[in-house]
Design a protein around this motif. Structure first.
Motif, PDB file in Angstrom:
ATOM      1  N   ALA A   1       0.698  -1.182   0.332  1.00 33.08           N
ATOM      2  CA  ALA A   1      -0.425  -0.008  -0.064  1.00 33.08           C
ATOM      3  C   ALA A   1       0.765   1.293  -0.180  1.00 33.08           C
ATOM      4  N   THR A   2       2.166   1.420   0.229  1.00 30.23           N
ATOM      5  CA  THR A   2       2.545   2.359   0.485  1.00 30.23           C
ATOM      6  C   THR A   2       4.732   2.233  -0.412  1.00 30.23           C
ATOM      7  N   GLY A   3       4.537   1.431  -0.579  1.00 37.12           N
ATOM      8  CA  GLY A   3       5.706   1.821  -1.833  1.00 37.12           C
ATOM      9  C   GLY A   3       5.901  -0.173  -2.055  1.00 37.12           C
ATOM     10  N   PRO A   4       7.202  -0.314  -2.960  1.00 33.89           N
ATOM     11  CA  PRO A   4       8.150  -1.800  -2.877  1.00 33.89           C
ATOM     12  C   PRO A   4       8.608  -2.109  -2.422  1.00 33.89           C
ATOM     13  N   ALA A   5       7.919  -3.707  -1.715  1.00 33.72           N
ATOM     14  CA  ALA A   5       9.619  -4.269  -1.059  1.00 33.72           C
ATOM     15  C   ALA A   5      10.054  -5.182  -1.498  1.00 33.72           C
ATOM     16  N   TRP A   6      10.985  -5.725  -1.204  1.00 33.57           N
ATOM     17  CA  TRP A   6      11.923  -6.614  -1.658  1.00 33.57           C
ATOM     18  C   TRP A   6      11.435  -7.659  -1.326  1.00 33.57           C
ATOM     19  N   SER A   7      12.686  -8.946  -1.964  1.00 27.04           N
ATOM     20  CA  SER A   7      12.512 -10.352  -0.782  1.00 27.04           C
ATOM     21  C   SER A   7      13.084 -10.300   0.066  1.00 27.04           C
ATOM     22  N   ASP A   8      13.899  -9.404   0.276  1.00 29.00           N
ATOM     23  CA  ASP A   8      15.154  -9.549   1.828  1.00 29.00           C
ATOM     24  C   ASP A   8      14.590  -8.148   3.304  1.00 29.00           C
ATOM     25  N   GLY A   9      12.782  -8.334   2.081  1.00 32.44           N
ATOM     26  CA  GLY A   9      12.578  -7.392   3.618  1.00 32.44           C
ATOM     27  C   GLY A   9      12.406  -5.483   3.902  1.00 32.44           C
ATOM     28  N   THR A  10      13.275  -5.462   2.805  1.00 32.48           N
ATOM     29  CA  THR A  10      13.412  -4.060   2.650  1.00 32.48           C
ATOM     30  C   THR A  10      12.717  -3.304   1.756  1.00 32.48           C
ATOM     31  N   THR A  11      11.900  -1.624   2.716  1.00 34.25           N
ATOM     32  CA  THR A  11      11.072  -1.541   2.009  1.00 34.25           C
ATOM     33  C   THR A  11      11.467   0.209   1.660  1.00 34.25           C
ATOM     34  N   TRP A  12      10.630   0.594   0.531  1.00 34.14           N
ATOM     35  CA  TRP A  12      11.309   1.957   0.336  1.00 34.14           C
ATOM     36  C   TRP A  12       9.578   3.177   0.170  1.00 34.14           C
ATOM     37  N   PRO A  13       8.693   3.835   1.248  1.00 33.97           N
ATOM     38  CA  PRO A  13       7.961   4.458   1.353  1.00 33.97           C
ATOM     39  C   PRO A  13       7.805   5.353  -0.521  1.00 33.97           C
ATOM     40  N   ALA A  14       6.993   5.475  -1.065  1.00 33.94           N
ATOM     41  CA  ALA A  14       6.834   6.560  -2.274  1.00 33.94           C
ATOM     42  C   ALA A  14       5.528   6.738  -1.945  1.00 33.94           C
ATOM     43  N   ASP A  15       5.451   8.178  -2.820  1.00 40.16           N
ATOM     44  CA  ASP A  15       4.601   8.699  -3.720  1.00 40.16           C
ATOM     45  C   ASP A  15       3.519   8.728  -5.021  1.00 40.16           C
ATOM     46  N   ALA A  16       4.606   7.395  -5.880  1.00 37.22           N
ATOM     47  CA  ALA A  16       4.392   7.373  -6.789  1.00 37.22           C
ATOM     48  C   ALA A  16       5.098   6.568  -7.332  1.00 37.22           C
ATOM     49  N   VAL A  17       4.412   5.939  -8.952  1.00 37.63           N
ATOM     50  CA  VAL A  17       5.330   4.421  -9.124  1.00 37.63           C
ATOM     51  C   VAL A  17       5.276   4.854 -10.837  1.00 37.63           C
ATOM     52  N   ILE A  18       6.732   5.274 -11.709  1.00 41.32           N
ATOM     53  CA  ILE A  18       5.656   4.772 -12.646  1.00 41.32           C
ATOM     54  C   ILE A  18       6.518   4.127 -13.534  1.00 41.32           C
ATOM     55  N   TRP A  19       5.642   3.314 -14.698  1.00 36.97           N
ATOM     56  CA  TRP A  19       6.014   1.973 -15.378  1.00 36.97           C
ATOM     57  C   TRP A  19       6.727   2.705 -16.505  1.00 36.97           C
ATOM     58  N   CYS A  20       8.090   2.541 -17.115  1.00 36.14           N
ATOM     59  CA  CYS A  20       8.247   2.902 -17.950  1.00 36.14           C
ATOM     60  C   CYS A  20       8.783   1.404 -18.898  1.00 36.14           C
ATOM     61  N   THR A  21       7.485   0.840 -19.157  1.00 38.47           N
ATOM     62  CA  THR A  21       7.842  -1.134 -19.711  1.00 38.47           C
ATOM     63  C   THR A  21       7.308  -1.083 -20.741  1.00 38.47           C
ATOM     64  N   GLY A  22       6.963  -0.281 -21.703  1.00 34.59           N
ATOM     65  CA  GLY A  22       7.495  -0.115 -22.883  1.00 34.59           C
ATOM     66  C   GLY A  22       5.886  -0.475 -23.460  1.00 34.59           C
TER      67      GLY A  22
END
Length: 343
Positions: free
Chosen positions: A257-278
């Motif tokens: 709900a608040t941002g990305p999370a990595w498999s090692d448990g790291t999280t990063w609070p974010a306001d926005a995600v921009i998908w430059c995925t083609g």
């Protein structure tokens, strides 16, 4: 029912690929029409983000027959300059562009090709699909994407960094758009740039001129593929952002709900995600078989129906065919084959 209009060749798409086809069709003396879904000239270039610059100087960014003029104060022209150039090109060669006109489907018969459009039906002997990819942005089905409560958008909807000043922004994508948008945002926001694999920059001295020369050598089967050298052109803004600390991070495992999370448990609070995925090819239904979303081609000619050609979709339809300078080569070949079919 209104009678179908008749033309030898119908071109669907009025961007750079469609205009290059029109140039060679005019020179070949064939009767043709171009349908464009936009309301104004310029193709996808009229929708790109404000800071975008070409990879190449104007002299290496021209369509066939007409050099692109230099843009005052810019070594590498911006998108607005390209739009003006395409509009002038269309006018100069008096290309018969009908807009806005959306093609809905193509019916293939022994007697010809019947294209149903928002402006009525067209009957043609040959068809050139030049619709590009811009109208079909691709966003992967990332775990948790619907859970994230911040803003999400695609390259398709990004215009400038102004609306993200002071925010924390995740940019997803290891291609040129991801690197350029991350660099654009890096000036005013806190950016976490994530890529599926390690970001691979082309050597700093490579720009569009060198890329075209590499693509030309590939046509001659003499030289490396561009992808062998890297994925990202190190433009001046990208180099500046890289020097200022912009780096690529591994792709996250999921969004919360608040941002990305990595498999090692790291999280990063974010306001926005921009998908430059083609993007995916924007193809009018033709009844032709598709493999992974692509119509099998021999050069630009559809394998199943030689009356249909595809232009400007990337290496799938010819090396560098999605570039301003590169599309002319494949457009010329397609028109030569269409002309031979008509004789």
């Amino acid at each position: 029912m209104t009678e179908a209009r008749r033309t030898q060749v119908l071109v669907i798409g009025g961007g750079q690929a469609g205009l290059a086809a029109g140039y060679y069709l005019r020179r070949a003396g064939l009767d043709f029409a171009i349908l464009d879904g936009a309301t104004a000239p310029g193709g996808a270039w009229q929708h790109y983000w404000d800071s975008l610059r070409l990879f190449s100087p104007a002299g290496y960014s021209a369509l066939p027959g007409r050099p692109m003029p230099q843009q005052a104060g810019q070594a590498y022209p911006d998108a607005t300059h390209v739009v003006s150039y395409l509009a002038e090109y269309e006018k100069r060669y008096e290309l018969p562009v009908h807009r806005p006109a959306w093609a809905e489907r193509v019916d293939r018969t022994e007697g010809g090709l019947f294209t149903r459009t928002s402006l009525g039906d067209w009957h043609s002997d040959a068809l050139i699909l030049a619709t590009g990819n811009w109208e079909r942005p691709f966003v992967p089905a990332a775990p948790g994407r619907r859970e994230f409560t911040g803003r999400q958008l695609h390259t398709y909807g990004y215009r400038s960094a102004a609306g993200f000043a002071g925010q924390r922004v995740v940019v997803v994508g290891g291609g040129n758009s991801g690197a350029q948008i991350a660099a654009d945002l890096h000036r005013v926001a806190t950016v976490r740039w994530v890529t599926q694999r390690t970001a691979r920059f082309l050597p700093d001295d490579i720009d569009g001129r060198a890329l075209f020369e590499i693509a030309t050598r590939r046509v001659q089967d003499d030289g490396p593929r561009i992808s062998d050298l890297g994925d990202i052109v190190a433009t001046a803004p990208v180099r500046a952002a890289r020097a200022a600390g912009l780096t690529a991070h591994p792709m996250f495992a999921r969004l919360t709900a608040t941002g990305p999370a990595w498999s090692d448990g790291t999280t990063w609070p974010a306001d926005a995600v921009i998908w430059c995925t083609g993007f995916r090819p924007h193809l009018v239904p033709t009844g032709l078989r598709r493999t992974r979303g692509r119509i099998p081609v021999d050069g630009t000619r559809a394998v199943e129906d030689g009356r249909i050609h595809l232009l400007g979709y990337g290496d799938w339809t010819g090396p560098a065919s999605a570039t301003l300078i590169g599309v002319g080569r494949t457009a010329r070949t397609a028109v030569e084959q269409i002309r031979a079919l008509a004789t």
